[in-house]
Motif scaffolding. Sequence first.
Motif, short mmCIF file in Angstrom:
data_model
loop_
_atom_site.label_atom_id
_atom_site.label_comp_id
_atom_site.label_asym_id
_atom_site.label_seq_id
_atom_site.Cartn_x
_atom_site.Cartn_y
_atom_site.Cartn_z
N THR A 118 61.70 92.35 44.29
CA THR A 118 60.75 92.73 43.24
C THR A 118 59.32 92.48 43.71
O THR A 118 59.08 91.74 44.66
N PHE A 135 63.71 93.79 52.45
CA PHE A 135 63.90 94.38 51.12
C PHE A 135 65.40 94.49 50.89
O PHE A 135 66.09 95.27 51.55
N GLU A 139 69.33 99.75 48.48
CA GLU A 139 69.74 100.93 47.71
C GLU A 139 69.89 100.62 46.23
O GLU A 139 69.48 101.42 45.38
N ASN A 141 68.32 98.54 44.55
CA ASN A 141 67.02 98.20 43.96
C ASN A 141 66.06 99.38 43.98
O ASN A 141 64.85 99.20 43.94
N GLY A 142 66.63 100.59 44.07
CA GLY A 142 65.79 101.78 43.96
C GLY A 142 65.56 102.51 45.26
O GLY A 142 64.92 103.56 45.28
N PRO A 145 62.35 105.21 47.43
CA PRO A 145 61.28 105.41 46.46
C PRO A 145 60.71 104.09 45.93
O PRO A 145 59.49 103.97 45.75
N ALA A 146 61.58 103.11 45.70
CA ALA A 146 61.11 101.81 45.22
C ALA A 146 60.27 101.11 46.28
O ALA A 146 59.23 100.51 45.98
N LEU A 147 60.72 101.18 47.53
CA LEU A 147 59.98 100.53 48.61
C LEU A 147 58.63 101.19 48.80
O LEU A 147 57.62 100.53 49.05
N LYS A 148 58.60 102.51 48.68
CA LYS A 148 57.32 103.23 48.78
C LYS A 148 56.37 102.79 47.68
O LYS A 148 55.17 102.60 47.91
N SER A 149 56.90 102.59 46.49
CA SER A 149 56.08 102.16 45.36
C SER A 149 55.47 100.78 45.60
O SER A 149 54.33 100.51 45.21
N LEU A 150 56.25 99.89 46.23
CA LEU A 150 55.73 98.56 46.53
C LEU A 150 54.57 98.63 47.52
O LEU A 150 53.68 97.78 47.52
N TYR A 173 63.70 105.67 54.67
CA TYR A 173 62.99 104.39 54.77
C TYR A 173 62.02 104.37 55.94
O TYR A 173 60.87 103.95 55.80
#
Length: 217
Positions: A118, A135, A139, A141-142, A145-150, A173
Amino acid sequence: MTPAEQSAAARQICQLAPVVPVIVVKDIAHARPLAEALVAGGLPALEVTLRSDCALDAIRVMAEVEGGVVGAGTLLTPEDVKAAKAAGAKFGVSPGATPRLLEACAEAGLPLLPGAATASEVMALLERGYTVQKFFPAETNGGAPALKSLGGPLPQVSFCPTGGVSLKNAPDYLKLANTLCVGGSWVAPDAMVQSGDWAGITQLAREAVEALSGFKG
């Protein structure tokens, strides 16, 4: 070893190849040929998870393989850190991070990839000085796309996403600016390890390097 120094060392290890194989060694006889197969295929950084009775012995054996950089995964306690360091691990990987675990790695001089899922966890580690993190689980945890957002609010942190990563989704990734490499078990599937198909594992490693190196070349 300070968190900044740990992250600098972890960054160098992550940049050795696009994939860090995540390995579970169930039979100590498999340790050396497995390490040799992966290194021959172009994947020198090896994460041996502490999920089997012979994991520490496997690290000792794999640490002797020329060209390999062997680390210990699933570090959970200070005792794990001490045992991994004594076995010859050159880096550590944890699914999360606790103050005691972080302090133990600093005291042992063991470069660490601490796990975060998070923004708050990433920020807490960054506050301590960890600019390279794992991270996990990626998978669930999103994913990419989630990692890009972070990466938007936290561009100073780079990651090795692990958990559900495969040859198919690894490019998602690796094309991100905040991804250094990925961690994955697909390059050393259990069935091939148990059957001793070392040539097949070398081929999987080569295929991964050939398919993914362009994203971080």
